[in-house]
Scaffold this motif. Structure first.
Motif, mmCIF file in Angstrom:
data_model
loop_
_atom_site.group_PDB
_atom_site.id
_atom_site.type_symbol
_atom_site.label_atom_id
_atom_site.label_comp_id
_atom_site.label_asym_id
_atom_site.label_seq_id
_atom_site.Cartn_x
_atom_site.Cartn_y
_atom_site.Cartn_z
ATOM 1 N N TRP A 81 0.839 -1.210 0.000
ATOM 2 C CA TRP A 81 0.000 0.000 0.000
ATOM 3 C C TRP A 81 0.870 1.255 0.000
ATOM 4 C CZ3 TRP A 81 -0.543 4.145 3.355
ATOM 5 C CH2 TRP A 81 -1.643 4.966 3.141
ATOM 6 N N PHE A 82 2.015 1.216 0.673
ATOM 7 C CA PHE A 82 2.894 2.383 0.717
ATOM 8 C C PHE A 82 3.410 2.735 -0.672
ATOM 9 C CE2 PHE A 82 7.013 4.469 1.203
ATOM 10 C CZ PHE A 82 6.657 5.538 2.016
ATOM 11 N N ASN A 83 3.732 1.703 -1.473
ATOM 12 C CA ASN A 83 4.177 1.965 -2.850
ATOM 13 C C ASN A 83 3.078 2.646 -3.655
ATOM 14 O OD1 ASN A 83 6.708 0.882 -2.442
ATOM 15 N ND2 ASN A 83 6.135 -1.176 -3.158
ATOM 16 N N ALA A 84 1.828 2.227 -3.409
ATOM 17 C CA ALA A 84 0.702 2.865 -4.088
ATOM 18 C C ALA A 84 0.566 4.330 -3.667
ATOM 19 C CB ALA A 84 -0.589 2.106 -3.789
ATOM 20 N N LEU A 85 0.771 4.583 -2.372
ATOM 21 C CA LEU A 85 0.728 5.958 -1.873
ATOM 22 C C LEU A 85 1.840 6.785 -2.524
ATOM 23 C CD1 LEU A 85 -0.293 8.145 0.130
ATOM 24 C CD2 LEU A 85 1.302 7.193 1.813
ATOM 25 N N TYR A 86 3.030 6.209 -2.617
ATOM 26 C CA TYR A 86 4.163 6.874 -3.263
ATOM 27 C C TYR A 86 3.833 7.206 -4.718
ATOM 28 C CZ TYR A 86 8.651 6.899 -5.765
ATOM 29 O OH TYR A 86 9.700 7.199 -6.604
ATOM 30 N N TRP A 87 3.192 6.281 -5.441
ATOM 31 C CA TRP A 87 2.840 6.501 -6.853
ATOM 32 C C TRP A 87 1.811 7.616 -6.985
ATOM 33 C CZ3 TRP A 87 -2.060 5.392 -9.099
ATOM 34 C CH2 TRP A 87 -2.104 5.603 -10.485
ATOM 35 N N VAL A 88 0.832 7.637 -6.095
ATOM 36 C CA VAL A 88 -0.192 8.689 -6.120
ATOM 37 C C VAL A 88 0.453 10.057 -5.906
ATOM 38 C CG1 VAL A 88 -2.193 9.644 -4.908
ATOM 39 C CG2 VAL A 88 -2.088 7.203 -5.421
ATOM 40 N N MET A 89 1.373 10.150 -4.946
ATOM 41 C CA MET A 89 2.015 11.435 -4.655
ATOM 42 C C MET A 89 2.879 11.906 -5.830
ATOM 43 S SD MET A 89 1.008 12.576 -1.771
ATOM 44 C CE MET A 89 2.223 13.865 -1.571
ATOM 45 N N THR A 90 3.644 11.001 -6.439
ATOM 46 C CA THR A 90 4.474 11.408 -7.581
ATOM 47 C C THR A 90 3.627 11.774 -8.793
ATOM 48 O OG1 THR A 90 4.719 9.076 -8.241
ATOM 49 C CG2 THR A 90 6.447 10.022 -6.834
ATOM 50 N N THR A 91 2.469 11.131 -8.919
ATOM 51 C CA THR A 91 1.570 11.458 -10.029
ATOM 52 C C THR A 91 0.940 12.840 -9.821
ATOM 53 O OG1 THR A 91 1.076 9.114 -10.367
ATOM 54 C CG2 THR A 91 -0.455 10.708 -11.314
ATOM 55 N N MET A 92 0.470 13.116 -8.596
ATOM 56 C CA MET A 92 -0.147 14.412 -8.306
ATOM 57 C C MET A 92 0.867 15.548 -8.427
ATOM 58 S SD MET A 92 -2.662 13.511 -5.089
ATOM 59 C CE MET A 92 -3.073 15.230 -4.856
ATOM 60 N N ALA A 93 2.121 15.254 -8.084
ATOM 61 C CA ALA A 93 3.159 16.281 -8.151
ATOM 62 C C ALA A 93 3.759 16.405 -9.547
ATOM 63 C CB ALA A 93 4.263 15.968 -7.148
ATOM 64 N N THR A 94 3.238 15.600 -10.503
ATOM 65 C CA THR A 94 3.701 15.587 -11.906
ATOM 66 C C THR A 94 5.183 15.234 -12.016
ATOM 67 O OG1 THR A 94 4.272 17.934 -12.038
ATOM 68 C CG2 THR A 94 1.983 17.355 -12.496
ATOM 69 N N VAL A 95 5.696 14.483 -11.048
ATOM 70 C CA VAL A 95 7.097 14.061 -11.103
ATOM 71 C C VAL A 95 7.246 12.859 -12.028
ATOM 72 C CG1 VAL A 95 9.065 13.218 -9.780
ATOM 73 C CG2 VAL A 95 7.572 14.964 -8.809
ATOM 74 N N GLY A 96 6.456 11.805 -11.752
ATOM 75 C CA GLY A 96 6.420 10.626 -12.615
ATOM 76 C C GLY A 96 7.766 9.973 -12.859
ATOM 77 N N TYR A 97 8.357 9.383 -11.823
ATOM 78 C CA TYR A 97 9.668 8.744 -11.972
ATOM 79 C C TYR A 97 9.622 7.520 -12.906
ATOM 80 C CZ TYR A 97 11.309 11.629 -8.111
ATOM 81 O OH TYR A 97 11.657 12.685 -7.326
ATOM 82 N N GLY A 98 8.475 6.856 -12.959
ATOM 83 C CA GLY A 98 8.352 5.706 -13.840
ATOM 84 C C GLY A 98 8.691 4.382 -13.197
ATOM 85 N N ASP A 99 9.100 4.383 -11.918
ATOM 86 C CA ASP A 99 9.405 3.122 -11.254
ATOM 87 C C ASP A 99 8.130 2.333 -10.948
ATOM 88 O OD1 ASP A 99 8.691 5.149 -9.567
ATOM 89 O OD2 ASP A 99 10.128 4.679 -7.991
ATOM 90 N N PHE A 100 6.985 3.051 -10.817
ATOM 91 C CA PHE A 100 5.676 2.406 -10.691
ATOM 92 C C PHE A 100 4.731 3.077 -11.679
ATOM 93 C CE2 PHE A 100 7.534 1.708 -6.465
ATOM 94 C CZ PHE A 100 7.345 0.333 -6.329
ATOM 95 N N TYR A 101 3.911 2.294 -12.361
ATOM 96 C CA TYR A 101 2.923 2.851 -13.279
ATOM 97 C C TYR A 101 1.825 1.806 -13.491
ATOM 98 C CZ TYR A 101 5.606 0.044 -16.616
ATOM 99 O OH TYR A 101 6.259 -0.977 -17.246
ATOM 100 N N ALA A 102 0.628 2.314 -13.796
ATOM 101 C CA ALA A 102 -0.527 1.429 -13.996
ATOM 102 C C ALA A 102 -0.363 0.633 -15.290
ATOM 103 C CB ALA A 102 -1.797 2.262 -14.032
ATOM 104 N N LYS A 103 -0.754 -0.647 -15.242
ATOM 105 C CA LYS A 103 -0.581 -1.529 -16.398
ATOM 106 C C LYS A 103 -1.910 -1.981 -17.001
ATOM 107 C CE LYS A 103 3.834 -3.199 -14.572
ATOM 108 N NZ LYS A 103 4.593 -4.371 -14.060
#
Length: 339
Positions: free
Chosen positions: A45-67
């Motif tokens: 769940w923490f990884n999902a939270l991390y992905w949501v935060m990077t998506t909202m901040a428009t950072v988008g590192y790409g280490d997690f993404y929806a498939k």
């Protein structure tokens, strides 16, 4: 367009606490939904939270993404609403900081501290006094209390300003008068009549005495005939506005070079200065103190306001003595450290 404007205005009027709770609920809810949609992608769940935060901040590192297509559709949802909510809260934070600065600049904020020096009534002389205080003790906390509505020294963040009537309890409480070390009251330059200026100064001094009887108070007086009134108000020290300048000019004319000596003694930035030194246990008489101070490169000047102690060197030093010397800063620190 009017509908959009009305909606934006309503959103801006929403309390900050409500916005904060809404954003937190949105982030935590989105993290929970994302993890439920693609548990194998995010693993925790923490990884999902991390992905949501990077998506909202428009950072988008790409280490997690929806498939999956559902996950990608949910990503679009976060793009549309999440970025807007995050922008809103960032705007609120910036607006709050701006509001705090405006209140600080307008003198509407309380001072929080102790052992500070309060300067009352702003003028050029008050500015010189602040410069002198900071040259002697750069770490000093200073509060300016004046009836103007704008900070007179906006480029000095360490100097606090309070706008208000210095004779009122409300303004003095904002300046933390009960925790202050000293107060300097300058004559109000906006008052042309000397008697009225001294009357206002006396009213301020009386208010301070009522709230904090033990504080050291120094006032500027425009007419020497009002000195008895200030003594009655238990003012510790007073300075006559025009008296010092006139006397200094006369001495400069009659005793050339005398003004240079006085200038050095009253300025922390030029030459030697006047310092108070602690009385050492081995000093029994003024002679002991005079010789002990002289051996270290300083000159004993007075005991409080008594400048005649060098004519009574055999007298014992009283318990309440406060000795003042003429020395440079290095010698003063040596005397203080050896006490």
């Amino acid at each position: 367009m009017p509908l959009i404007m009305r909606t934006m205005l309503k959103v801006l009027r929403v309390p900050n606490t409500t916005i904060l709770i809404t954003v937190l609920a949105f982030i935590l809810g989105c993290a929970t939904v994302a993890y439920a949609i693609e548990p194998s992608t995010f693993r925790t769940w923490f990884n999902a939270l991390y992905w949501v935060m990077t998506t909202m901040a428009t950072v988008g590192y790409g280490d997690f993404y929806a498939k999956t297509w559902i996950g990608k559709a949910f990503s679009l949802f976060i793009y549309v609403f999440g970025i807007g909510l995050l922008s809103l809260i960032i705007g609120k934070i910036i607006d709050s900081i701006s509001t705090i600065y405006k209140h600080w600049e307008a003198g509407k904020m309380h001072f929080h501290g102790k052992d500070h020096i309060i300067i009352i009534n702003w003028s050029k002389k008050a500015q010189y006094a602040i410069d002198e205080i900071l040259s002697y003790s750069p770490a000093s906390h200073i509060v300016i209390l004046d009836e103007s509505d704008k900070h007179p020294i906006v480029d000095r963040q360490e100097i606090h300003f309070i706008s208000g009537d210095p004779s009122t309890e409300e303004a003095l409480d904002k300046a933390m008068i009960k925790q202050a070390r000293a107060v300097i009251i300058f004559a109000d330059t906006r008052i042309d009549e000397p008697a009225l200026a001294d009357g206002k100064t006396l009213l301020i001094a009386s208010s301070i005495e009522r709230l904090h009887p033990d504080i050291h108070t120094t006032v500027e007086i425009t007419q020497d005939k009002n000195i008895p009134n200030f003594r009655h108000a238990k003012v510790n020290e007073f300075v006559l506005s025009h008296d010092a300048v006139s006397r200094l000019a006369v001495r400069s004319a009659l005793q050339q070079g005398g003004s240079e000596i006085i200038h050095q003694l009253i300025s922390r930035e030029v030459g030697d200065d006047i310092y108070e030194v602690p009385v050492r246990a081995e000093w029994k008489t003024y002679r002991d103190a005079f010789q002990g101070i002289l051996e270290r490169g300083a000159t004993l000047l007075s005991d409080r306001g008594d400048l005649g102690i060098n004519r009574k060197l055999n007298d014992p030093i009283p318990a309440a003595a406060r000795l003042y010397v003429v020395a440079d800063e290095a010698t003063y620190r040596l005397l203080k450290s050896q006490a």
